[in-house]
Scaffold this motif. Structure first.
Motif, PDB file in Angstrom:
ATOM      1  N   LYS A  80       0.864  -1.259  -0.033  1.00 34.41           N
ATOM      2  CA  LYS A  80       0.007  -0.083   0.063  1.00 34.41           C
ATOM      3  C   LYS A  80       0.958   1.342  -0.115  1.00 34.41           C
ATOM      4  O   LYS A  80       0.429   2.443  -0.272  1.00 34.41           O
ATOM      5  CB  LYS A  80      -0.857   0.099   1.068  1.00 34.41           C
ATOM      6  CG  LYS A  80      -2.258  -0.644   1.485  1.00 34.41           C
ATOM      7  CD  LYS A  80      -3.092  -0.346   2.529  1.00 34.41           C
ATOM      8  CE  LYS A  80      -3.518   0.934   2.668  1.00 34.41           C
ATOM      9  NZ  LYS A  80      -4.570   1.248   1.777  1.00 34.41           N
ATOM     10  N   ARG A  82       2.151   2.531   2.708  1.00 34.36           N
ATOM     11  CA  ARG A  82       1.332   3.047   3.970  1.00 34.36           C
ATOM     12  C   ARG A  82       2.630   3.537   5.083  1.00 34.36           C
ATOM     13  O   ARG A  82       3.217   2.531   5.370  1.00 34.36           O
ATOM     14  CB  ARG A  82       0.254   2.217   4.422  1.00 34.36           C
ATOM     15  CG  ARG A  82      -0.341   2.598   5.715  1.00 34.36           C
ATOM     16  CD  ARG A  82      -1.622   1.471   5.784  1.00 34.36           C
ATOM     17  NE  ARG A  82      -2.327   1.698   7.168  1.00 34.36           N
ATOM     18  CZ  ARG A  82      -3.628   1.931   7.007  1.00 34.36           C
ATOM     19  NH1 ARG A  82      -4.317   2.164   6.126  1.00 34.36           N
ATOM     20  NH2 ARG A  82      -4.278   2.074   8.440  1.00 34.36           N
ATOM     21  N   SER A 167      -7.769  -0.563   3.742  1.00 32.23           N
ATOM     22  CA  SER A 167      -8.366  -0.583   2.262  1.00 32.23           C
ATOM     23  C   SER A 167      -7.595  -1.091   1.227  1.00 32.23           C
ATOM     24  O   SER A 167      -6.066  -0.700   1.379  1.00 32.23           O
ATOM     25  CB  SER A 167      -8.990   0.887   1.960  1.00 32.23           C
ATOM     26  OG  SER A 167      -7.743   2.005   2.269  1.00 32.23           O
ATOM     27  N   ASN A 169      -6.081  -0.127  -1.592  1.00 34.13           N
ATOM     28  CA  ASN A 169      -5.653   0.775  -2.530  1.00 34.13           C
ATOM     29  C   ASN A 169      -4.409   1.359  -2.027  1.00 34.13           C
ATOM     30  O   ASN A 169      -3.748   1.400  -0.894  1.00 34.13           O
ATOM     31  CB  ASN A 169      -6.727   2.035  -2.383  1.00 34.13           C
ATOM     32  CG  ASN A 169      -6.995   2.585  -1.239  1.00 34.13           C
ATOM     33  OD1 ASN A 169      -6.934   1.860  -0.421  1.00 34.13           O
ATOM     34  ND2 ASN A 169      -7.213   3.999  -1.084  1.00 34.13           N
ATOM     35  N   SER A 175     -10.538   4.856  -1.772  1.00 28.34           N
ATOM     36  CA  SER A 175     -10.903   3.568  -1.260  1.00 28.34           C
ATOM     37  C   SER A 175     -11.635   2.681  -2.366  1.00 28.34           C
ATOM     38  O   SER A 175     -12.604   3.150  -3.206  1.00 28.34           O
ATOM     39  CB  SER A 175     -11.323   3.433  -0.059  1.00 28.34           C
ATOM     40  OG  SER A 175     -10.702   4.107   0.689  1.00 28.34           O
ATOM     41  N   GLU A 204     -15.549   3.657   4.742  1.00 29.67           N
ATOM     42  CA  GLU A 204     -14.991   2.911   5.849  1.00 29.67           C
ATOM     43  C   GLU A 204     -15.836   2.737   7.167  1.00 29.67           C
ATOM     44  O   GLU A 204     -16.701   3.688   7.347  1.00 29.67           O
ATOM     45  CB  GLU A 204     -13.569   3.301   6.069  1.00 29.67           C
ATOM     46  CG  GLU A 204     -12.427   3.241   4.820  1.00 29.67           C
ATOM     47  CD  GLU A 204     -12.593   4.412   3.741  1.00 29.67           C
ATOM     48  OE1 GLU A 204     -13.626   5.192   3.891  1.00 29.67           O
ATOM     49  OE2 GLU A 204     -11.928   4.526   2.710  1.00 29.67           O
ATOM     50  N   HIS A 254      -6.493  12.500   2.401  1.00 34.88           N
ATOM     51  CA  HIS A 254      -6.724  11.062   2.274  1.00 34.88           C
ATOM     52  C   HIS A 254      -7.855  11.045   1.198  1.00 34.88           C
ATOM     53  O   HIS A 254      -8.481  11.905   0.792  1.00 34.88           O
ATOM     54  CB  HIS A 254      -7.212  10.490   3.601  1.00 34.88           C
ATOM     55  CG  HIS A 254      -6.490   9.283   3.892  1.00 34.88           C
ATOM     56  ND1 HIS A 254      -5.277   8.981   4.170  1.00 34.88           N
ATOM     57  CD2 HIS A 254      -7.185   8.034   3.954  1.00 34.88           C
ATOM     58  CE1 HIS A 254      -5.060   7.717   4.446  1.00 34.88           C
ATOM     59  NE2 HIS A 254      -6.201   7.065   4.028  1.00 34.88           N
TER      60      HIS A 254
HETATM   61 MG    MG Z   1      -7.591   3.476   3.891  1.00 28.08          MG
END
Ligand code: MG
Ligand code: AMP
Length: 349
Positions: A80, A82, A167, A169, A175, A204, A254
């Motif tokens: 991700k 992330r 998620s 993505n 998302s 979400e 986001h």
């Molecule tokens: Mg997310």
């Protein structure tokens, strides 16, 4: 089974390698190409091996891995892109299993869990040592949820570990609410997308934590906070921060499309130039080509608007436009969560 196997993935550069009697992993120039299918045994086999699988939930598609396997959890962050300070939600299928991972369930949390799970509600609860610190970004609480999707609950019931699943993505982008969204963005990074159709809720989960005697909503989401308040009384809303590691995931920017998104009240939206796309609540704008407009809910239904939000944002992002003008929806119930996503989508990264 494996509906995407030949339709989407096979081309001249593709090799087929058989990895088990049940499935094929397609590789292209050393990159994995995801197979989309609804075979639980395939999903289960990858997950047991520590690999990642995209799973359907009622909120959005999740990028799932064994939450107790640090290697699998690390690859979630990698795939991700992330940041490691942004903790993951773990998913399981029963209250009995939740008790394996959390050391205490306050009375208010128990009421919410019993009444609202399975559903789009995530609870922050004190974690037991069995949950790796990597999952919680070093925090002593873990985010837990029982999702309301039949296929994924069946998968979870068959697994001896919970699934960490943010998620599916790339970090910061819109998302995914359909298997094709996952395939477009992570299709070359994961082996399997479990196809459970379109996500019903479309945004979400609502995230709720408990501090001293206070109930705090960390993220507005698919569960209306009025429902929570009707069960346990008033809650406090946590404001967004840009980088406070105590409130990870509360990042201001986001869910963003690649095109700049500008937010307006309905009466302030005016037709822009030809290169503008419009995300509107329930009425088209006069004088603008309708191919560049998306109505979240012609029948003014906030549930329908939430369901369509991310898919329509993606559609607009894919049009030949240079900006998106979006309308704020009525600020009550699910409308609060929709406006929250729109606001964050409108902040440049
Ligand atoms: Mg997310
Ligand atoms: P995602 O899985 O992408 O929907 O994001 C999960 C979000 O849950 C994170 O971005 C955080 O905002 C929140 N979260 C998860 N665990 C914790 C925790 N222990 N404390 C506070 N927030 C959490």
């Amino acid at each position: 089974m494996h509906s995407g196997l030949f339709k989407n993935n096979l081309n001249a550069n593709t090799r087929i390698c058989s990895a088990s009697p049940y499935f094929c992993v397609l590789k292209q120039q050393n990159n994995i190409l995801a197979v989309t299918g609804s075979d639980l045994s395939v999903a289960k086999e990858f997950l047991i091996k520590g690999e990642l699988v995209a799973i359907p939930t009622e909120t959005v598609y999740g990028l799932a891995g064994n939450a107790l396997n640090e290697k699998a959890v690390l690859s979630i962050f990698e795939v991700k892109n992330r940041p490691a300070f942004d903790p993951l939600i773990i998913h399981t299928d029963s209250l009995k299993k939740v008790a394996i991972y959390v050391s205490d369930v306050p009375e208010k949390a128990r009421i919410l869990a019993e009444k609202l799970w399975p559903g789009p509600l995530t609870l922050l609860l004190p974690k037991k040592d069995i949950v790796p610190d990597l999952v919680t970004s070093g925090l002593d609480t873990v985010a837990v949820r029982i999702p309301d999707h039949a296929l994924t609950r069946e998968l979870l019931a068959q697994l001896s570990f919970p699934l960490a699943a943010p998620s599916a993505n790339p970090f910061g982008y819109i998302s995914p609410t359909k298997p094709a969204h996952v395939e477009q963005q992570l299709g070359d990074r994961i082996p399997y997308i479990l196809d459970g159709g379109e996500c019903e809720v479309g945004i979400e989960s609502t995230i709720v934590g408990f501090e001293n005697d206070e109930t705090i909503v960390y993220r507005l989401g698919g569960l209306d906070i009025n429902e929570i308040e009707s069960l346990i009384g008033p809650v406090a809303l946590m404001p967004h921060s840009t980088s406070d590691p105590k409130a990870p995931g509360m990042l201001k920017s986001h869910y963003a499309p690649r095109k700049p998104l500008h937010l307006y009240r309905r009466d302030a939206i005016t037709p822009g130039d030809a290169g503008t796309g419009y995300l509107l609540f329930d009425r088209y704008l006069d004088g603008v080509d309708r191919r560049y407009q998306r109505l979240l809910s012609p029948g003014h239904d906030l549930k329908e608007a939430a369901h369509n939000l991310f898919a329509y944002l993606r559609e607009l992002d894919g049009l030949p436009v240079s900006e998106i003008k979006a309308e704020l929806v009525p600020a009550s119930g699910l409308g609060l969560a929709i406006n929250d996503r729109l606001q964050r989508a409108s902040v440049p990264a």
